[in-house]
Design a protein around this motif. Structure first.
Motif, PDB file in Angstrom:
ATOM      1  N   HIS A   1       0.462  -1.258   0.267  1.00 46.82           N
ATOM      2  CA  HIS A   1       0.131   0.356  -0.391  1.00 46.82           C
ATOM      3  C   HIS A   1       1.161   1.765   0.480  1.00 46.82           C
ATOM      4  O   HIS A   1       0.940   2.197  -0.922  1.00 46.82           O
TER       5      HIS A   1
ATOM      6  N   LEU B   1       2.285   1.797  -3.428  1.00 47.07           N
ATOM      7  CA  LEU B   1       0.946   1.697  -4.855  1.00 47.07           C
ATOM      8  C   LEU B   1       1.235   2.966  -5.795  1.00 47.07           C
ATOM      9  O   LEU B   1       1.530   2.083  -6.788  1.00 47.07           O
TER      10      LEU B   1
ATOM     11  N   TRP C   1      -5.980   0.632   4.381  1.00 48.41           N
ATOM     12  CA  TRP C   1      -5.336   0.291   2.587  1.00 48.41           C
ATOM     13  C   TRP C   1      -5.769   1.201   2.205  1.00 48.41           C
ATOM     14  O   TRP C   1      -6.535   0.776   0.529  1.00 48.41           O
TER      15      TRP C   1
ATOM     16  N   LEU D   1      -5.807   0.273  -2.413  1.00 49.00           N
ATOM     17  CA  LEU D   1      -6.063  -0.881  -2.923  1.00 49.00           C
ATOM     18  C   LEU D   1      -7.093  -1.533  -3.330  1.00 49.00           C
ATOM     19  O   LEU D   1      -8.888  -0.492  -2.846  1.00 49.00           O
TER      20      LEU D   1
END
Length: 220
Positions: free
Chosen positions: A93, A96, A125, A128
């Motif tokens: 994360h 990302l 998160w 995601l």
């Protein structure tokens, strides 16, 4: 000084071996075509509730040709996800935006979607793609669970092939001989701990010391 030079030489040998392994990985023959799995996904905003929608595995690639999947250990009956798996996803994360310049990224778990989204919200998160494979054979077919249903921490790389998806590579957290550290190189935590004088010892991640994000409201 001699000991430090010897260590530097060993570290260079390790780097070269890692590059040889990566090259061998890229030369792997094509894997099997996968079934047209339908996974459950909620709204992109984890703080919002809404009906689950069925998403084709192929659609997770978005504009990319590859999809990186983390198989999160979170059994349907479990109250929490595996702390080690959560540690790895925390790391993915964090980087990302960088990963998404090269590949699509998704986290898939067997837990029902509401419980999975609650866990993702607790860990922060945001951004995601969090999907549930509950009620499908996705985990079993990709060997992300054992025959008895026990979950297996693992990463997979999948490739788009027209309207289908082909398996490229998977790496479980444990090697075939039972040894662990199969995907440790994918987490900076282990690599930093190995730099310390005391090393990693027998440390195991926990879910009790990771605070919830400052702004993590309940779904509305």
């Amino acid at each position: 000084m001699a000991a430090r030079r010897a260590l530097a030489s060993a570290e260079q040998d390790l780097r070269d071996q890692l590059e040889r392994v990566a090259a061998a990985r890229r030369r792997l023959p094509p894997g099997p075509l996968l079934a047209d799995y339908r996974l459950a996904e909620g709204p992109a905003d984890l703080t919002r509730s809404g009906p689950a929608r069925s998403v084709r595995l192929r659609d997770l690639f978005e504009e990319h040709e590859t999809l990186f999947v983390y198989h999160l250990m979170f059994a349907p009956e479990a109250a929490e996800a595996c702390p080690m798996c959560s540690l790895w996803v925390d790391g993915f994360h964090g980087v990302l935006p960088h990963l998404r310049r090269h590949t699509a990224v998704a986290v898939v778990a067997k837990a029902p979607l509401p419980r999975l989204r609650a866990w993702a919200r607790r860990r922060g998160w945001a951004g995601l793609r969090i999907l549930s494979s509950h009620g499908t054979s996705f985990n079993a077919d990709l060997r992300a669970e054992h025959p008895d249903g026990t979950q297996r921490p693992m990463v997979s790389v999948l490739r788009a092939e027209g309207d289908r998806v082909r398996h490229f590579y998977s790496a479980p957290a444990s090697f075939p001989d039972g040894g662990e550290r199969g995907i440790d190189l994918l987490s900076p935590v282990w690599n930093v701990l190995d730099l310390l004088p005391e090393g990693r010892r027998d440390w195991y991640a926990g879910n009790d010391y990771v605070p919830a994000p400052a702004a993590s409201p309940e779904p509305v």
